[in-house]
Design a protein around this motif. Structure first.
Motif, PDB file in Angstrom:
ATOM      1  N   PRO A  77      -0.247 -28.424  -0.055  1.00 46.94           N
ATOM      2  CA  PRO A  77       0.793 -29.296   0.510  1.00 46.94           C
ATOM      3  C   PRO A  77       0.240 -30.640   0.994  1.00 46.94           C
ATOM      4  O   PRO A  77       0.941 -31.652   0.930  1.00 46.94           O
ATOM      5  CB  PRO A  77       1.360 -28.481   1.682  1.00 46.94           C
ATOM      6  N   VAL A 404      -0.317 -20.700   2.182  1.00 44.14           N
ATOM      7  CA  VAL A 404       0.765 -21.666   2.425  1.00 44.14           C
ATOM      8  C   VAL A 404       1.978 -20.964   3.050  1.00 44.14           C
ATOM      9  O   VAL A 404       2.521 -21.421   4.054  1.00 44.14           O
ATOM     10  CB  VAL A 404       1.196 -22.378   1.121  1.00 44.14           C
ATOM     11  N   TRP A 405       2.391 -19.818   2.481  1.00 43.23           N
ATOM     12  CA  TRP A 405       3.645 -19.165   2.907  1.00 43.23           C
ATOM     13  C   TRP A 405       3.420 -17.829   3.620  1.00 43.23           C
ATOM     14  O   TRP A 405       4.388 -17.127   3.929  1.00 43.23           O
ATOM     15  CB  TRP A 405       4.569 -18.962   1.700  1.00 43.23           C
ATOM     16  N   LYS A 431       5.939 -28.793   1.376  1.00 37.83           N
ATOM     17  CA  LYS A 431       5.706 -27.345   1.320  1.00 37.83           C
ATOM     18  C   LYS A 431       6.863 -26.658   0.564  1.00 37.83           C
ATOM     19  O   LYS A 431       6.634 -25.847  -0.319  1.00 37.83           O
ATOM     20  CB  LYS A 431       5.607 -26.812   2.759  1.00 37.83           C
TER      21      LYS A 431
END
Ligand code: HEM
Length: 496
Positions: A77, A404-405, A431
């Motif tokens: 991101p 990231v998630w 993102k």
């Protein structure tokens, strides 16, 4: 005895010359060809292959160098923010992108730098205009009542197996045409009429996808008129013909009776309405921007709704929660069906919106974005960028990165989108990258959510959708993340 003449050998000569040219091209592009071959062999699950590669990389980024091309692929991101926002002017789409998407001509979608800035401002004016909002608010309910509901009633009464993706493509093409030209092609009707737009659009998206994995010099041999390039040439002609016809119909309409109720994109362009300024735009720009509008609105929303209904069929608990929310928030007369009367009604559906966001996170219709560097640069991940380096950013792969998630990134979990206050949680666009990010972020995001919620609520409130589980639901090889075989369903009316 007859001596052989040169003309007798023409076919062999031509063939061997072509083979020799091909051989030279392969030699010159060898490392690129090697990489392309890897991808070509994995076309059936390319988004997954890409994810696998990026998962094993450092900071979600890999770089590939060849004599012909330098490329950085990233799911980071920080890098996305840098390329799409912070250092935006260093990363245009570039002339190669314009060539890849040449079927879309000179439109906002393909333009760059100052030309893009001019058209972005004008088209932004159109999207933000209060009359555009009013026009959309009128078109959505009419499109659902006159197009979608009669077809749903028909297929449920006749117990017909229906490809839901085809149904969405038709419904959203009709919507996109009304918004962009003021005309309703009525492709969603019980006869499911053949319309050249759909094949042309599918052929175009498929051919552009293949172009990404072939050396430019090879697909540029399009004059040979073979395979996907041949189909692309035909698709380009068909799409241009369709839009050109709308432009002349509009000119005729404007001569006789200008419909004050309409506030479509084309009408604003042709009447030099204040939103587009008093400039007379070249005919090709008008045609290509109308086509760009239809492309941007139709394929993306129909793909999202298809994955949405497939994901619900795999996650019945999520579907039940959406139904509970609709029971609580939508006003329905006792014993009758729910029909949208105003778009404000669907604004209240927070859990439905969260489910659409989660669908878009896992199945973004535009699974990757590309930019090309003008100047030397260093990405936040530390990767060095030379002029002409291609930067490819994958939203599909980013959704599957635990760093990231989170650990549950592979799960379909609409709850991740709901804040403690019960509102939609904001995620930064670098993102949640499905709508792109930075100055080129999608202009139709709000329109898309309103439309998709209205369509989904109409279906889910009034009908039960049974997905045929014997038909595999996998991504197609295309620049838009459609399914390969459609979404086969049976639709049953709840009031039957
Ligand atoms: C689920 C629905 C949608 C998704 C996921 C989506 C996604 C995107 C993405 C990723 C881009 C950037 C493309 C690129 O730069 O290569 C984009 C641009 C754009 N979208 Fe959407 N879109 C959606 C619906 C719509 C709708 C309904 C409209 C209305 C017409 C629309 C209008 C546009 C326009 C005009 C641009 C070009 C912006 C620019 O280049 O400055 N989109 N969209």
């Amino acid at each position: 005895m007859e001596f052989p003449t040169l003309s007798m050998y023409y076919p062999e000569l031509i063939l061997s010359t072509l083979c020799f040219i091909l051989f030279l091209l392969l030699l010159a592009n060898w490392s690129f060809v090697g990489m392309s071959l890897t991808f070509l062999l994995n076309l059936h699950n390319l988004p997954e292959k890409f994810t696998e590669l990026l998962e094993r990389s450092q900071l979600g980024t890999i770089s590939v160098h060849s004599s012909k091309m330098d490329m950085v692929a990233t799911t980071n991101p920080g890098n996305v923010h840098h390329v799409m926002s912070k250092n935006f002017w260093n990363y245009p789409k570039g002339p190669a992108f314009q060539q890849l998407f040449d079927a879309l001509g000179v439109s906002l979608f393909t333009l760059d730098l100052e030309d893009w800035k001019t058209y972005r401002k004008l088209i932004h004016n159109y999207f933000m205009h209060p009359q555009t909002h009013q026009f959309m608010a009128k078109v959505i309910p009419v499109n659902i009542k006159k197009g979608l509901i009669p077809v749903l009633e028909h297929v449920s009464k006749q117990e017909i197996v229906v490809d839901l993706e085809d149904l969405f493509k038709r419904n959203l093409y009709d919507f996109a045409c009304i918004m962009s030209t003021g005309f309703d092609p009525k492709t969603l009707s019980v006869e499911f009429p053949q319309h050249p737009f759909f094949k042309a659009m599918d052929d175009m998206c498929e051919a552009i996808f293949y172009r990404h994995f072939m050396p430019e010099s090879l697909w540029k041999l399009s004059w040979v008129g073979i395979g996907k390039e041949k189909k692309l040439n035909a698709a380009r002609d068909t799409l241009r013909e369709i839009v050109t016809k709308y432009v002349s119909m509009k000119r005729e309409e404007l001569k006789t009776n200008k419909d004050e109720e309409k506030f479509d994109f084309l009408q604003c362009f042709l009447t030099q309405h204040e939103v587009f300024g008093s400039v007379l735009h070249p005919e090709e720009n008008i045609r290509d921007n109308v086509l760009g509008f239809i492309f941007a609105a139709q394929d993306t929303t129909s793909a999202t709704l298809t994955w949405f209904f497939w994901l619900l069929s795999e996650n019945p608990d999520v579907e039940n929660k959406i139904r509970e929310e609709m029971e609580e928030k939508l006003t329905v007369k006792e014993g009758s069906k729910w029909e949208i009367s105003s778009i404000e009604e669907v604004r209240k559906l927070v859990y439905m919106q969260a489910t659409l966001c989660e669908t878009l996170r896992l199945y973004p219709p535009a699974p990757f974005q590309e930019r090309i560097a003008l100047e030397h640069d260093v990405l936040p991940s530390g990767h060095r960028i030379k002029p002409q380096t291609k930067v490819q950013m994958s939203s599909y792969a980013m959704a599957r990165m635990t760093w990231v998630w989170g650990e549950d990134c592979q799960e379909f979990k609409p709850e991740r989108w709901i804040s403690e206050k019960g509102e939609i949680k904001h995620e930064p666009s670098n993102k949640f990258f499905a709508f792109s990010a930075g100055p080129r972020i999608c202009l139709g995001k709000n329109m898309a959510f309103t439309l998709m919620k209205a369509v989904a609520a109409t279906i889910l409130y009034n009908y039960a959708v049974q997905v045929d589980k014997t038909c595999p639901v996998i991504p197609a090889a295309s620049v838009i993340l459609h399914t390969k075989h459609g979404l086969m369903t049976r639709i049953k009316s709840k009031s039957a």
